[in-house]
Design a protein around this motif. Sequence first.
Motif, PDB file in Angstrom:
ATOM      1  N   LEU A  55      92.414-105.997  37.520  1.00  0.00           N
ATOM      2  CA  LEU A  55      92.672-105.803  37.484  1.00  0.00           C
ATOM      3  C   LEU A  55      94.544-105.174  38.420  1.00  0.00           C
ATOM      4  N   ASN A  89      88.503-103.376  37.196  1.00  0.00           N
ATOM      5  CA  ASN A  89      88.757-101.924  36.459  1.00  0.00           C
ATOM      6  C   ASN A  89      87.291-100.704  36.934  1.00  0.00           C
ATOM      7  N   LYS A 136      88.600 -97.222  38.174  1.00  0.00           N
ATOM      8  CA  LYS A 136      88.299 -95.754  37.498  1.00  0.00           C
ATOM      9  C   LYS A 136      87.163 -94.715  38.322  1.00  0.00           C
ATOM     10  N   GLN A 138      91.993-102.732  29.666  1.00  0.00           N
ATOM     11  CA  GLN A 138      90.826-101.946  31.121  1.00  0.00           C
ATOM     12  C   GLN A 138      89.530-102.296  30.416  1.00  0.00           C
ATOM     13  N   TYR A 159      98.361 -98.666  36.056  1.00  0.00           N
ATOM     14  CA  TYR A 159      97.478 -98.807  35.457  1.00  0.00           C
ATOM     15  C   TYR A 159      97.328 -98.088  34.030  1.00  0.00           C
TER      16      TYR A 159
END
Length: 174
Positions: free
Chosen positions: A123, A164, A168, A117, A110
């Motif tokens: 992803l 994504n 996160k 992003q 990542y």
Amino acid sequence: MQEEIILSTTDFNTLVFEDIKKIRYEVFVIEQQCPQEEEWDEYDESSKHLLLKVNGEPVGCARWRKVYYPKYDGNMECDVIKLERFAILKQFRGKSFGKELVKQVIKHVYQTTNIDQSLNYPLFMINAQQYVENFYSSLGFETDKNIPIFDEAGILHVRMIITNDKIKKLYFSS
């Protein structure tokens, strides 16, 4: 005593890759009886390979590559990172090194790739062996219900993705 856990990245046919080959051979060819000609494929040369070492000893590996994901959720086409060939040597299982490997691989890829992003599409995707579906779910992956269970090298697999937002939240929140 604190264990020293290091994830290193390498390309095909390097000295580090020799450790990865040993792990994959032991786990996939010997233990899971996958045909050797299916374990080593045309993607090995172009993929990035990762090796997890604990106190200097190789314990697990993975690889990744960018792929095209057609019609995700029926309405979007996008490039994603395909995570593959996750393996932990038998003597190191049950000690959370598998989770550590997945977490470190996700964070590393990542942070070091140029994927967009800002979007929330998947992803990362993985074709997980069906019997470890719950393991990957516990790490934030969701089974893509648009893809039926499929056979790969004589083992049932499911397609799993992580978006994504979930990356996160699970891997980069304070």
